[in-house]
Design a protein around this motif. Structure first.
Motif, PDB file in Angstrom:
ATOM      1  N   THR A 208       1.016  -1.024   0.230  1.00  0.00           N
ATOM      2  CA  THR A 208      -0.144   0.373   0.008  1.00  0.00           C
ATOM      3  C   THR A 208       0.795   1.188  -0.190  1.00  0.00           C
ATOM      4  N   PHE A 209       0.419   2.859  -0.083  1.00  0.00           N
ATOM      5  CA  PHE A 209       1.050   3.552   0.024  1.00  0.00           C
ATOM      6  C   PHE A 209       0.312   4.939   1.328  1.00  0.00           C
ATOM      7  N   GLU A 210       1.803   5.303   1.373  1.00  0.00           N
ATOM      8  CA  GLU A 210       1.010   6.405   2.403  1.00  0.00           C
ATOM      9  C   GLU A 210      -0.237   7.441   2.491  1.00  0.00           C
ATOM     10  N   ILE A 231       5.545   0.285   0.826  1.00  0.00           N
ATOM     11  CA  ILE A 231       6.772  -0.059  -0.511  1.00  0.00           C
ATOM     12  C   ILE A 231       5.381  -0.381  -1.513  1.00  0.00           C
ATOM     13  N   ALA A 428      -0.610   7.648  -6.632  1.00  0.00           N
ATOM     14  CA  ALA A 428      -0.590   6.300  -6.992  1.00  0.00           C
ATOM     15  C   ALA A 428       1.123   6.260  -7.267  1.00  0.00           C
ATOM     16  N   CYS A 431       3.906   8.181  -5.402  1.00  0.00           N
ATOM     17  CA  CYS A 431       5.116   7.339  -4.582  1.00  0.00           C
ATOM     18  C   CYS A 431       6.329   6.702  -5.051  1.00  0.00           C
ATOM     19  N   PHE A 432       6.483   6.378  -6.329  1.00  0.00           N
ATOM     20  CA  PHE A 432       7.310   5.586  -6.161  1.00  0.00           C
ATOM     21  C   PHE A 432       8.181   6.169  -7.073  1.00  0.00           C
ATOM     22  N   SER A 437       6.895   8.434  -0.774  1.00  0.00           N
ATOM     23  CA  SER A 437       6.734   7.958  -0.179  1.00  0.00           C
ATOM     24  C   SER A 437       7.085   6.543  -0.146  1.00  0.00           C
ATOM     25  N   SER A 438       6.706   5.475  -0.917  1.00  0.00           N
ATOM     26  CA  SER A 438       7.479   4.214  -0.779  1.00  0.00           C
ATOM     27  C   SER A 438       8.403   4.287  -1.537  1.00  0.00           C
ATOM     28  N   SER A 441      10.342   4.246   1.788  1.00  0.00           N
ATOM     29  CA  SER A 441      10.215   3.218   2.224  1.00  0.00           C
ATOM     30  C   SER A 441      10.666   2.330   2.050  1.00  0.00           C
TER      31      SER A 441
END
Length: 460
Positions: A208-210, A231, A428, A431-432, A437-438, A441
């Protein structure tokens, strides 16, 4: 690809499609980060090593009889596997840990449901990190089962279904992640084992993601005394190759059919690899789709209807005759490719976590019709929290189905839901990116795994 770090990870998935795929995606992500990957898997739903030549595979006997292996009762299968796999898993893991010809093992990563892996890891003095293949929001509910039982929510009486759950403001009692008709005590023991085994581990990975589940992740960080690593979405970072489970072969004809459809015009219908529905519901779905006048792509597994081995034979002749090319039916589809197709306007889903994430990542609004366990929680979050879909209750009749489809496809409410879906898709996809965030993480997870080396060396 980064240079091998000379460290090996041992992964142990639960042998169901929805659990194996994210484990393989995680394996690919960590392999890309420089780790050697060894996968222990059961003979039941055995993996095909040729599909993943960059991994090492070891199968273990699971002790399932032919009748047990053919059961459609998921709780029963998990319970039997949990009981019968302990010693074969222990022997295999011990052998791998003692093999000096291979890279040293940094840690074991196992599915949260196989909670027995914690005691095995402790006995062999190898750190265990847990992968939870479902969402963080549903995990908080499973972890609260002892409290919810104490508060009298279980067993769930029909008279309380529409009541709010005070401890989880977004949920109604009917959304609690149970399996109707199952042995409730056995189910609660499984949930408790998953939660307690995770608390005893050295870390918890979420697909999942933040930005999606920030509140649930914060709650887990407060209640679980271990590092948490959201992540996901895994498939956005590194898609897994086919897991080679014995499902129907992907039917690529659906892509050719989609190529002939107008943008955002098609309702894609798929209930995943396990869900089965009653014949009466199957027919209501068929007529609801037909009456909506929208093109549709429908995945119908041969085993997806209770009590029969028939496929399209259950559909009335007049249904098929009246489609005039407006519908396309397959036994299995390349789902990620389908959801990314410009013709898809709505995804009608069982609300499994993988399907939910895949739809979010493509900005496709959802019609949710959950059946059991975490699907109910996922569906409620999709419809009432993230507001990127609508929910249909199991047993919905054709008129309600038709209205729900038209709401999303042709009415103003659907435009608003689509706009929110596209905004969530952007989050989404960010996040990468570097500093997302991912991304951060995952960097933290790699550093954490490497820090576990000293624990292994100290104890061996």
């Amino acid at each position: 690809m980064e240079q091998r770090k000379g460290r090996r990870l041992i992964l142990f998935p639960v042998p169901f499609q929805g659990h194996i795929n994210p484990m393989l995606e995680l394996a690919n992500i960590l392999h890309l980060k420089g780790f050697s990957i060894t996968i222990i898997h059961t003979n039941f739903n055995s993996l095909n090593p040729s599909s993943h030549p960059h991994f090492t595979f070891h199968s273990i006997p699971d002790g399932l009889s032919e009748s047990e292996a053919s059961s459609k009762d998921i709780l029963f299968l998990i319970s039997v596997l949990t009981a019968k796999c302990v010693e074969p898993f222990r022997e295999c893991l011990a052998s791998l840990l003692s093999d000096v010809s291979e890279d040293p093992v940094a840690c074991l990563i196992s599915d949260a449901i196989f909670h027995f892996a914690q005691s095995v890891a402790d006995s062999l003095k190898v750190p265990r990190v847990v992968l939870r293949t479902g969402g963080a929001s549903s995990f908080t509910v499973f972890a609260a089962f002892p409290l919810l039982r104490e508060k009298g929510y279980f067993p769930i009486p029909d008279s309380r279904l529409e009541e709010p759950v005070a401890e989880f403001p977004h949920l109604k009692v009917k959304d609690l992640p149970v399996i109707k008709g199952c042995d409730s005590e056995e189910y609660f023991q499984l949930a408790d084992g998953m939660s307690n085994g995770t608390k005893s581990s050295r870390g918890l990975i979420f697909n999942t993601f933040e930005d999606l589940e920030e509140q649930a992740l914060g709650k887990i960080r407060q209640e679980f005394p271990i590092p948490i690593f959201p992540i996901g979405p895994f498939h956005n970072c590194f898609p897994a190759a086919s897991s080679s489970l014995p499902l129907a072969t992907e039917d690529k004809s659906c892509i050719s059919w989609l190529n002939g459809q107008a943008p955002k015009s098609v309702v894609y219908v798929s209930y995943g690899s396990i869900v089965a529905i009653k014949e009466a519901q199957f027919l209501e779905i068929a007529w609801g789709l037909a009456n909506s006048k929208q093109p549709f792509l429908w995945v119908i597994r041969p085993d997806s209807i209770h009590g029969g081995s028939q496929w399209l034979e259950l559909l009335p002749n007049e249904f098929l005759e009246n489609l005039n090319g407006r519908g396309h039916i397959v036994k299995w589809s390349p789902q990620k490719e389908v959801l990314s197709h410009a013709a898809i306007g709505v995804f009608w889903t069982h609300s499994g976590w993988n399907s939910t994430l895949e739809s979010i990542c493509e900005g496709v609004p959802m019609i949710c019709m959950p059946c059991f366990t975490d699907q109910m929680v996922n569906a409620r979050y999709v419809s009432n929290v993230w507001k990127v879909g609508l929910q249909l209750e199991p047993g919905a009749e054709r008129g309600e189905i038709e209205r729900t489809i038209r709401k999303l496809m042709v009415e103003k409410e659907g435009e608003e839901i689509r706009a929110r879906s596209l905004k969530l898709m952007e989050k989404a996809n960010l996040c990468f990116k570097q500093d997302g965030s991912s991304y951060q993480s995952l960097d933290g997870l790699v550093k954490h795994i490497l820090s576990l080396e000293s624990f292994v060396f100290r104890t061996q």
